[in-house]
Write an enzyme that holds these catalytic residues in place. Structure first.
Site, PDB file in Angstrom:
ATOM      1  N   ARG A  58       0.819  -7.925  32.947  1.00 27.95           N
ATOM      2  CA  ARG A  58       2.260  -7.740  33.114  1.00 27.95           C
ATOM      3  C   ARG A  58       3.030  -8.445  32.001  1.00 27.95           C
ATOM      4  NH1 ARG A  58       5.983  -9.487  38.376  1.00 27.95           N
ATOM      5  NH2 ARG A  58       7.988  -9.022  37.400  1.00 27.95           N
ATOM      6  N   ASN A  64       3.279  -0.233  41.887  1.00 27.19           N
ATOM      7  CA  ASN A  64       4.103   0.333  40.813  1.00 27.19           C
ATOM      8  C   ASN A  64       3.248   0.880  39.670  1.00 27.19           C
ATOM      9  OD1 ASN A  64       6.808  -0.016  41.664  1.00 27.19           O
ATOM     10  ND2 ASN A  64       6.623  -2.216  41.354  1.00 27.19           N
ATOM     11  N   CYS A  88       9.321   1.712  48.370  1.00 28.19           N
ATOM     12  CA  CYS A  88       9.972   0.738  47.491  1.00 28.19           C
ATOM     13  C   CYS A  88      10.983  -0.027  48.340  1.00 28.19           C
ATOM     14  CB  CYS A  88      10.669   1.452  46.333  1.00 28.19           C
ATOM     15  SG  CYS A  88      11.494   0.349  45.160  1.00 28.19           S
ATOM     16  N   HIS A 142      12.917   3.653  41.172  1.00 24.93           N
ATOM     17  CA  HIS A 142      13.536   2.785  40.163  1.00 24.93           C
ATOM     18  C   HIS A 142      14.548   3.530  39.295  1.00 24.93           C
ATOM     19  CE1 HIS A 142      10.254  -0.595  40.368  1.00 24.93           C
ATOM     20  NE2 HIS A 142      10.833  -0.339  41.518  1.00 24.93           N
ATOM     21  N   TYR A 160      17.586  -1.252  38.511  1.00 23.90           N
ATOM     22  CA  TYR A 160      16.794  -0.766  37.376  1.00 23.90           C
ATOM     23  C   TYR A 160      17.589   0.122  36.430  1.00 23.90           C
ATOM     24  CZ  TYR A 160      12.761  -2.707  39.730  1.00 23.90           C
ATOM     25  OH  TYR A 160      11.883  -3.575  40.311  1.00 23.90           O
TER      26      TYR A 160
END
Length: 428
Positions: free
Chosen positions: A90, A144, A164, A194, A244
């Site tokens: 990540r 995700n 989500c 998102h 987002y």
């Protein structure tokens, strides 16, 4: 009722267990299996889960295992909350795009594509093993990028619904501002995972009075600050975008911010170390307050409501859309007429043991349909790259993405993405 959580060693898991403990009348779990290859973490999380359920007087047995097939055998539902590559991958996703002047974020833009390439093959392997063990089990995907992963699952015929926590978080915020119970708030929540907007906030149900204009008039500054978006933008849209959307609407400002502070992954990794130390305390039998900073707020309540509805308990209560509907990631099927039917959208749906059926949504104007269409095209290409590999497919997905969209930039990002992910991509 047996539930299996794949990625059960996540520090998120006590949030989920807290929901099981508080909402045991809604979802009467009798066996909870936490599956994870990280044995040390798994035992710490499993121990806390047992203590939390015991404190609540919950009768469910909690088991931990590194054996995925044993975990999913006879499970009524399997929750996926895994992160391929962990926080180290990540952190790379969040940093190398910045070298090219692009947002570094684990689900949006080039970083999100990298995560999809790593994740889709792993999730599909897990799902196939679930199908072999128990064809009737439901898969609830919280992994995700949820939209791409859910589309991959549905394309392969799996019984899957994507989840989500953005919608339920906004529902709770609006309910607090309105001083009403969350179940009284229905969201006109429309878009992709998102990439969503709240076009209406209705009291009492989907046909209730739309109080969004009044909310924006009275609380626009606070809502905008929470989303880290300019307040005038919300008034011009007449809607509340998800957090987002700031990566699109304020891209350059976000890139500048990201270059000037440590990656979120580094912050989360430090938080996880502290949380695991807490979980090791045999006296701890509640989720720590620190967990709220880890993310995933209200995930447990959304997951409980969704699982209860899918498993036919009939006591799922009101979901995050309010009025009995739940916001999920599901096949478009004409819900947004400008998208292909097999696209995956994030909208309110009626959920039952037969699956999730999207409810009608308000018509959208070109300001939103254009962006939704472009990101849907990117997601189609991203899934193709994840399934079939190849540099050209990765390049095509990046070139199609509205946050990239330039030949030279897509070339640079493709090279960097592949360089940072070769250990996860057999074809690279």
């Amino acid at each position: 009722m047996k539930l299996a959580v794949v990625g059960g060693g996540s520090t998120y898991t006590p949030e989920l267990v807290d929901g099981f403990a508080r909402l045991q009348d809604t979802l009467p779990v009798t066996e909870l299996v936490l599956a994870d290859p990280a044995g040390d973490r798994l035992e710490l999380v499993g121990g806390l889960a047992r203590r939390m359920l015991a404190r609540a007087g919950h009768p469910a047995a909690v088991t931990t295992t590194g054996d995925l097939d044993a975990a999913v055998a006879d499970a009524d539902a399997v929750l996926l909350q895994l992160r391929v590559g962990g926080q180290a991958a990540r952190e790379r996703d969040e940093t190398w795009p910045l070298d090219c002047g692009c947002v570094g974020q684990e689900t949006t833009g080039a970083g999100g594509l990298a995560k999809a390439l790593r994740t889709v093959p792993v999730v599909l392997d897990i799902a196939e093993r679930v199908r072999r063990a128990n064809p009737g089990a439901w898969i609830i995907d919280f992994t995700n990028p949820v939209g791409i992963v859910t589309r991959a699952l549905l394309n392969e015929g799996h019984r899957a619904v994507g989840l989500c926590n953005v919608a339920i978080g906004l529902q709770r915020k609006f309910a607090a501002l309105l001083e009403v119970e969350p179940g009284q708030v229905h969201l006109d929540h429309v878009g992709l995972n998102h990439l969503t907007w709240e076009f209406g906030v209705r009291l009492g149900g989907p046909d209730g009075r739309n109080v969004l204009p009044g909310l924006l008039a009275r609380h626009g500054a606070a809502i905008a600050a929470d989303l880290r978006l300019p307040e005038p933008l919300l008034h011009r849209l007449g809607a509340v975008p998800s957090y987002y959307l700031r990566y699109f609407y304020t891209h350059d400002e976000v890139v500048a911010e990201m270059r000037d502070r440590p990656p979120r992954a580094a912050e989360v990794a430090a938080m996880e170390r502290e949380l695991l130390e807490m979980y090791a305390d045999p006296a701890l039998d509640t989720k720590p307050e620190l967990l709220a900073g880890r993310g995933g707020a209200y995930y447990s309540e959304a997951a409980v409501a969704l699982a209860a509805a899918l498993l036919g308990d009939g006591r799922g209560g009101t979901g995050e859309a309010g009025g009995g509907a739940q916001v999920v990631n599901v096949r478009n099927g004409g819900t947004l007429p400008f998208l292909p039917d097999d696209a995956v959208v994030e909208v309110p749906a009626a959920v039952s043991p037969a699956g999730a059926e999207p409810l009608p949504v308000p018509p959208l104007d070109p300001l939103c349909t254009g962006l939704i269409s472009a990101v849907t095209a990117y997601e189609h290409l991203a899934l193709d790259a994840a399934l079939r590999g190849g540099r050209d497919r990765v390049f095509a997905a990046l070139l199609a993405h509205p946050l990239v969209g330039r030949y030279s930039l897509a070339e640079k990002l493709t090279d960097r993405l592949l360089a940072h992910n070769r250990e996860y991509l057999a074809w690279a």
